[in-house]
Design a protein around this motif. Structure first.
Motif, PDB file in Angstrom:
ATOM      1  N   GLN A  54       0.828  -1.206   0.000  1.00 60.59           N
ATOM      2  CA  GLN A  54       0.000   0.000   0.000  1.00 60.59           C
ATOM      3  C   GLN A  54       0.860   1.253   0.000  1.00 60.59           C
ATOM      4  O   GLN A  54       0.574   2.207  -0.726  1.00 60.59           O
ATOM      5  CB  GLN A  54      -0.918   0.014   1.220  1.00 60.59           C
ATOM      6  N   ARG A  55       1.907   1.252   0.814  1.00 66.49           N
ATOM      7  CA  ARG A  55       2.772   2.437   0.874  1.00 66.49           C
ATOM      8  C   ARG A  55       3.484   2.652  -0.460  1.00 66.49           C
ATOM      9  O   ARG A  55       3.587   3.784  -0.939  1.00 66.49           O
ATOM     10  CB  ARG A  55       3.755   2.306   2.034  1.00 66.49           C
ATOM     11  N   ILE A  56       3.947   1.584  -1.082  1.00 62.37           N
ATOM     12  CA  ILE A  56       4.597   1.720  -2.394  1.00 62.37           C
ATOM     13  C   ILE A  56       3.591   2.216  -3.427  1.00 62.37           C
ATOM     14  O   ILE A  56       3.911   3.080  -4.247  1.00 62.37           O
ATOM     15  CB  ILE A  56       5.242   0.385  -2.826  1.00 62.37           C
ATOM     16  N   GLY A  57       2.366   1.718  -3.373  1.00 64.79           N
ATOM     17  CA  GLY A  57       1.327   2.193  -4.284  1.00 64.79           C
ATOM     18  C   GLY A  57       1.052   3.676  -4.108  1.00 64.79           C
ATOM     19  O   GLY A  57       0.874   4.409  -5.090  1.00 64.79           O
ATOM     20  N   CYS A  58       1.027   4.127  -2.863  1.00 60.84           N
ATOM     21  CA  CYS A  58       0.817   5.557  -2.587  1.00 60.84           C
ATOM     22  C   CYS A  58       1.948   6.396  -3.158  1.00 60.84           C
ATOM     23  O   CYS A  58       1.714   7.450  -3.762  1.00 60.84           O
ATOM     24  CB  CYS A  58       0.728   5.790  -1.083  1.00 60.84           C
ATOM     25  N   VAL A  59       3.174   5.942  -2.979  1.00 63.46           N
ATOM     26  CA  VAL A  59       4.317   6.704  -3.479  1.00 63.46           C
ATOM     27  C   VAL A  59       4.327   6.703  -5.005  1.00 63.46           C
ATOM     28  O   VAL A  59       4.623   7.730  -5.624  1.00 63.46           O
ATOM     29  CB  VAL A  59       5.639   6.161  -2.894  1.00 63.46           C
ATOM     30  N   LYS A  60       3.973   5.585  -5.638  1.00 62.14           N
ATOM     31  CA  LYS A  60       3.885   5.559  -7.107  1.00 62.14           C
ATOM     32  C   LYS A  60       2.865   6.572  -7.608  1.00 62.14           C
ATOM     33  O   LYS A  60       3.097   7.278  -8.587  1.00 62.14           O
ATOM     34  CB  LYS A  60       3.499   4.159  -7.593  1.00 62.14           C
ATOM     35  N   HIS A  61       1.735   6.631  -6.924  1.00 62.49           N
ATOM     36  CA  HIS A  61       0.695   7.595  -7.293  1.00 62.49           C
ATOM     37  C   HIS A  61       1.215   9.020  -7.124  1.00 62.49           C
ATOM     38  O   HIS A  61       1.016   9.872  -7.993  1.00 62.49           O
ATOM     39  CB  HIS A  61      -0.542   7.364  -6.427  1.00 62.49           C
ATOM     40  N   PHE A  62       1.906   9.259  -6.033  1.00 61.22           N
ATOM     41  CA  PHE A  62       2.495  10.575  -5.771  1.00 61.22           C
ATOM     42  C   PHE A  62       3.496  10.951  -6.866  1.00 61.22           C
ATOM     43  O   PHE A  62       3.484  12.078  -7.359  1.00 61.22           O
ATOM     44  CB  PHE A  62       3.159  10.576  -4.396  1.00 61.22           C
ATOM     45  N   VAL A  63       4.338  10.009  -7.269  1.00 59.22           N
ATOM     46  CA  VAL A  63       5.324  10.275  -8.327  1.00 59.22           C
ATOM     47  C   VAL A  63       4.626  10.612  -9.632  1.00 59.22           C
ATOM     48  O   VAL A  63       5.049  11.527 -10.350  1.00 59.22           O
ATOM     49  CB  VAL A  63       6.292   9.080  -8.494  1.00 59.22           C
ATOM     50  N   SER A  64       3.546   9.911  -9.948  1.00 60.46           N
ATOM     51  CA  SER A  64       2.830  10.218 -11.193  1.00 60.46           C
ATOM     52  C   SER A  64       2.251  11.630 -11.147  1.00 60.46           C
ATOM     53  O   SER A  64       2.267  12.347 -12.143  1.00 60.46           O
ATOM     54  CB  SER A  64       1.740   9.183 -11.469  1.00 60.46           C
ATOM     55  N   LEU A  65       1.770  12.047  -9.962  1.00 57.97           N
ATOM     56  CA  LEU A  65       1.273  13.420  -9.818  1.00 57.97           C
ATOM     57  C   LEU A  65       2.412  14.433  -9.919  1.00 57.97           C
ATOM     58  O   LEU A  65       2.251  15.496 -10.519  1.00 57.97           O
ATOM     59  CB  LEU A  65       0.560  13.587  -8.469  1.00 57.97           C
TER      60      LEU A  65
END
Length: 141
Positions: A4-15
């Protein structure tokens, strides 16, 4: 969980990537960096965040194994430390801030971010990213 934390960071990077030009201009205006230096700082920060995610994946894989040392079978797992203070300097506000912030958050720590306020617009870049992070990712963690 780690996933979940990696998914959140991936989403943040895309933003972050969507707002590259805005952040580059903010770096130019806030601290007087050239366009090329601002682009390099942004790209270096994205690369670091991606490398951090990969390192955590590797650490999680290693931690799921049992090891035998001197006849003792054990599983060693990493855990958050608690509250972590993150500060960034004025000359590399994006890169140096995120190189402490992202690893602390992705490991599950609570973070207190100290933003330099000697120049009024100096925290604008950080505030932008913290708002994006808080609204889009922290609610999932």
């Amino acid at each position: 969980t780690v996933e979940q934390r990696i998914g959140c960071v991936k989403h943040f990077v895309s933003l972050m990537k969507e707002e590259r030009e805005i952040v580059v201009k903010l770096l130019m205006w806030e601290i007087g960096k050239s366009y090329n230096d601002s682009c390099k700082e942004f790209d270096r920060t994205i690369d670091y965040i991606n490398d951090t995610m990969e390192a955590l994946k590797d650490l999680d894989r290693i931690s799921s194994r049992f090891t035998i040392e001197q006849g003792i079978v054990a599983q060693i797992r990493r855990a958050p430390l608690g509250v972590v203070l993150c500060m960034g300097p004025f000359n590399y506000p994006l890169n140096e801030t995120f190189t402490t912030l992202i690893p602390a958050l992705i490991m599950g720590n609570t973070v207190e971010l100290l933003i330099r306020n000697t120049i009024n617009q100096d925290s604008l870049c950080h505030k932008t990213w913290l708002i994006i992070w808080a609204v889009n990712t922290l609610k999932i963690i």
